[in-house]
Design a protein around this motif. Structure first.
Motif, PDB file in Angstrom:
ATOM      1  N   ARG A 175       0.831  -1.210   0.000  1.00 28.26           N
ATOM      2  CA  ARG A 175       0.000   0.000   0.000  1.00 28.26           C
ATOM      3  C   ARG A 175       0.867   1.261   0.000  1.00 28.26           C
ATOM      4  O   ARG A 175       2.020   1.250   0.432  1.00 28.26           O
ATOM      5  N   TRP A 176       0.268   2.349  -0.466  1.00 31.22           N
ATOM      6  CA  TRP A 176       0.930   3.644  -0.554  1.00 31.22           C
ATOM      7  C   TRP A 176       0.281   4.646   0.401  1.00 31.22           C
ATOM      8  O   TRP A 176      -0.941   4.743   0.459  1.00 31.22           O
ATOM      9  N   PRO A 206       2.014  19.999   7.816  1.00 31.24           N
ATOM     10  CA  PRO A 206       1.140  18.854   7.512  1.00 31.24           C
ATOM     11  C   PRO A 206      -0.305  19.261   7.288  1.00 31.24           C
ATOM     12  O   PRO A 206      -0.788  20.251   7.841  1.00 31.24           O
ATOM     13  N   ARG A 207      -0.967  18.488   6.443  1.00 34.25           N
ATOM     14  CA  ARG A 207      -2.411  18.642   6.248  1.00 34.25           C
ATOM     15  C   ARG A 207      -3.099  17.324   6.602  1.00 34.25           C
ATOM     16  O   ARG A 207      -3.831  17.234   7.548  1.00 34.25           O
ATOM     17  N   TYR A 208      -2.832  16.277   5.831  1.00 33.08           N
ATOM     18  CA  TYR A 208      -3.351  14.960   6.196  1.00 33.08           C
ATOM     19  C   TYR A 208      -2.529  13.884   5.508  1.00 33.08           C
ATOM     20  O   TYR A 208      -1.833  14.129   4.528  1.00 33.08           O
ATOM     21  N   GLU A 209      -2.606  12.675   6.062  1.00 33.47           N
ATOM     22  CA  GLU A 209      -1.981  11.498   5.474  1.00 33.47           C
ATOM     23  C   GLU A 209      -3.004  10.363   5.463  1.00 33.47           C
ATOM     24  O   GLU A 209      -3.794  10.232   6.396  1.00 33.47           O
ATOM     25  N   SER A 210      -2.974   9.568   4.409  1.00 33.50           N
ATOM     26  CA  SER A 210      -3.891   8.423   4.337  1.00 33.50           C
ATOM     27  C   SER A 210      -3.234   7.319   3.523  1.00 33.50           C
ATOM     28  O   SER A 210      -2.280   7.547   2.778  1.00 33.50           O
ATOM     29  N   ILE A 211      -3.749   6.114   3.680  1.00 32.99           N
ATOM     30  CA  ILE A 211      -3.114   4.944   3.071  1.00 32.99           C
ATOM     31  C   ILE A 211      -4.130   4.153   2.252  1.00 32.99           C
ATOM     32  O   ILE A 211      -5.314   4.069   2.611  1.00 32.99           O
ATOM     33  N   GLY A 212      -3.661   3.612   1.146  1.00 25.01           N
ATOM     34  CA  GLY A 212      -4.550   2.831   0.294  1.00 25.01           C
ATOM     35  C   GLY A 212      -3.748   2.034  -0.734  1.00 25.01           C
ATOM     36  O   GLY A 212      -2.536   2.179  -0.861  1.00 25.01           O
ATOM     37  N   THR A 213      -4.450   1.198  -1.486  1.00 27.74           N
ATOM     38  CA  THR A 213      -3.842   0.335  -2.496  1.00 27.74           C
ATOM     39  C   THR A 213      -4.183   0.846  -3.889  1.00 27.74           C
ATOM     40  O   THR A 213      -5.354   1.125  -4.176  1.00 27.74           O
ATOM     41  N   GLY A 237      -8.570  -1.492 -17.288  1.00 28.66           N
ATOM     42  CA  GLY A 237      -8.100  -0.225 -17.838  1.00 28.66           C
ATOM     43  C   GLY A 237      -8.249   0.953 -16.906  1.00 28.66           C
ATOM     44  O   GLY A 237      -7.986   2.099 -17.290  1.00 28.66           O
ATOM     45  N   ARG A 238      -8.648   0.693 -15.669  1.00 20.79           N
ATOM     46  CA  ARG A 238      -8.848   1.751 -14.679  1.00 20.79           C
ATOM     47  C   ARG A 238      -7.731   1.687 -13.639  1.00 20.79           C
ATOM     48  O   ARG A 238      -7.407   0.609 -13.140  1.00 20.79           O
ATOM     49  N   HIS A 239      -7.185   2.855 -13.306  1.00 21.17           N
ATOM     50  CA  HIS A 239      -6.098   2.952 -12.329  1.00 21.17           C
ATOM     51  C   HIS A 239      -6.582   3.844 -11.190  1.00 21.17           C
ATOM     52  O   HIS A 239      -6.781   5.052 -11.379  1.00 21.17           O
ATOM     53  N   GLN A 240      -6.800   3.266 -10.016  1.00 22.57           N
ATOM     54  CA  GLN A 240      -7.475   3.975  -8.927  1.00 22.57           C
ATOM     55  C   GLN A 240      -6.844   3.675  -7.577  1.00 22.57           C
ATOM     56  O   GLN A 240      -6.377   2.563  -7.319  1.00 22.57           O
TER      57      GLN A 240
END
Length: 305
Positions: free
Chosen positions: A128-129, A140-147, A153-156
């Motif tokens: 995950r990034w 800082p404003r915010y940080e969040s994590i996801g894959t 054909g979709r990059h999300q």
């Protein structure tokens, strides 16, 4: 037979490793595709409130030209700086996004300009990034994590996290104090989209209370690079100073388990101080050491306890 089994096992391990590397590189190329020259449209509308007496605020619509430039690119870290083109000869250093792969810690926003460092479990970070979003002054404003997901054909990429009030509202509203962001970033044929499903939260000692929900679309559409000629020259002069400011902030984050920021010192906002120092650095041709020294002196009074 035993030798054959070992060979097959090694082949499988190699295939899995290659597949993981391929996925990581696909993630990296997608993140790097967020950089470019864009016209950006901002559209937000409140959609629901549990209190039927609540009066929805007017919709927010705006647009501008923005250059997103890659400032750092390493295998597991990509830094993209956004520059807002206000006029043909006026540029504002805008927000910044850092993408970090499998980062074990994050800064979590609480309320009242306070962020606390949290440690994630190995299973929570694998593959995950973390997207780190910073203010115009690199605070800082915010940080969040996801894959990142690449399918059909979709990059999300998507995540959910708490943040301070958005810039469009923090000087205008005090009826809530936390924005819980539902973020989706995905590529489009014309550029990319930053889609949001947000909750406006009232956070107190008694817990969280939902004030209202909103839908947001920030659409980045590719624009003519020629419009950004002045911005390129301006950033070429300023980028060294701001790289040093990032280093001062990185040291600050490393030394502190939590960050609390004061809004104003001597009636000045932090970005005003740092922007003025940036212009002075360019004019007087400061060294990197001088940049960091002056930035550290400017930032330190804004760090509360």
């Amino acid at each position: 037979m035993k030798k054959l089994y070992i060979v097959l096992l090694l082949v499988c391990v190699a295939a899995v490793g290659a597949s993981a590397q391929s996925k990581l590189e696909q993630d990296r190329q997608t993140i790097k595709a967020l950089a470019g020259f864009y016209k950006v449209t901002f559209n937000y509308a409140e959609t629901f409130a549990p209190d039927t007496a609540y009066k929805f605020h007017p919709r927010y619509n705006s647009w501008g030209y923005e250059w997103a430039v890659i400032e750092e690119d390493s295998p597991k870290r990509i830094v993209i700086q956004h520059l807002l083109v206000v006029a043909d000869s006026m540029v504002i250093k805008h927000w910044r996004e850092d993408w970090e792969y499998e980062q074990p810690t994050m800064l979590a926003f609480d309320k009242e300009n306070r962020w606390t460092k949290v440690t994630l479990k190995p299973a929570e970070v694998k593959g995950r990034w973390v997207q780190k979003v910073f203010q115009v002054d690199d605070s800082p404003r915010y940080e969040s994590i996801g894959t990142w997901v690449h399918v059909d054909g979709r990059h999300q990429w998507q995540s959910e996290t708490d943040s301070p009030l958005p810039r469009r509202e923090f000087t205008k509203r005090s009826d809530y104090n936390v924005l819980r962001r539902g973020n989706r970033v995905y590529l489009t044929p014309e550029g990319w989209m930053f889609e949001q499903d947000n909750k406006k939260i009232i956070r107190s000692e008694n817990g969280d209370k939902l004030l209202a929900q909103e839908k947001g679309y920030e659409e980045f559409t590719k624009a003519d690079e020629a419009k950004f000629a002045f911005a390129k020259g301006w950033w070429a002069e300023q980028k060294g100073y701001w790289a040093d400011v990032r280093k001062v902030w990185a040291d600050t984050f490393a030394k502190n388990a939590s960050i609390k920021l004061t809004s104003k010192v001597n009636k000045k906002l932090l970005f005003e101080q740092l922007f003025e120092l940036g212009d002075q650095s360019v004019k007087e041709k400061w060294s990197s050491a001088k940049n960091k020294e002056e930035a550290e002196k400017a930032i330190k009074p804004y760090l509360g306890s």
